[in-house]
Design an enzyme around this catalytic site. Sequence first.
Site: not given
Ligand code: AMP
Length: 257
Positions: A4, A11
Amino acid sequence: VPTMGALHAGHLSLVRRAKADCAFTVVSIFVNPAQFGPGEDLSRYPRPLAQDKRLLKNSVIDLLFCPSAGTMYPQDFSVYVEEGVLSKGLCGQLRPSHFKGVCTVVVKLFNIVLPDRAYFGQKDYQQVKVIERMVRDLNFNISIKTVPIVRETSGLAMSSRNAYLNNEERRKALVLFSSLQYAKDCVAHGARKPGVIAAGMRRIISAIPGVKIDYIEICDADTLVPVDKIKGTVVIALAIFVGKIRLIDNIILKTTP
Ligand code: AMP
């Protein structure tokens, strides 16, 4: 690599893994309205697209996909995908339609991109389990890869929502990690009763003013069913509010019989 946006090192570790494994890497940035509930932070969710593009330039990906909400959800959009078991506990209790929105957008992204592999972070552990189940039950020919949680040196799990925190709230948010470390130590010293461990975590968190617990659960790592004794592989997951900001974290513990 579905995201997102408001990209951070978490990410980027997904992107690195994808690039290492794949001949062609697509990253999507889409703040998915369908996964936000009423009164949640959809309108103020950070959208620093120019900065995200700069970060991705350094990683040299093959394609960045940033659709608009109108393209993804035409006004008469009427088909959703819902997982019926794993999505109901943990975050699903307070956010009943969240995973329906996640599954729906992930299916759409899968159909648009047609990937061989898709990368998700362990940070959203329940999300990975729900997506794995969806891929199995709906016969997607896609391998789901889980990438470990990337943390700041303080232990705070990286999250786009950390941008909402002021300095004091950031300090308070460290209790997510410290309570999980406490739980890990308990298990390392032989504790096996989830109720006792969760009560200790509750005590630690309740000592911080302005922090409220949404849930603390100790579950079987595959079924996400709360366990009555710690054995095999368990996930300890929690969600707390630091002021108005809801943050999640988890740890996976493997015990030997
Ligand atoms: P989001 O943009 O928050 O929807 O996250 C996109 C992807 O990045 C999802 O698969 C999350 O689980 C992963 N993600 C977010 N924060 C972290 C983190 N600190 N470590 C590893 N993966 C992450």
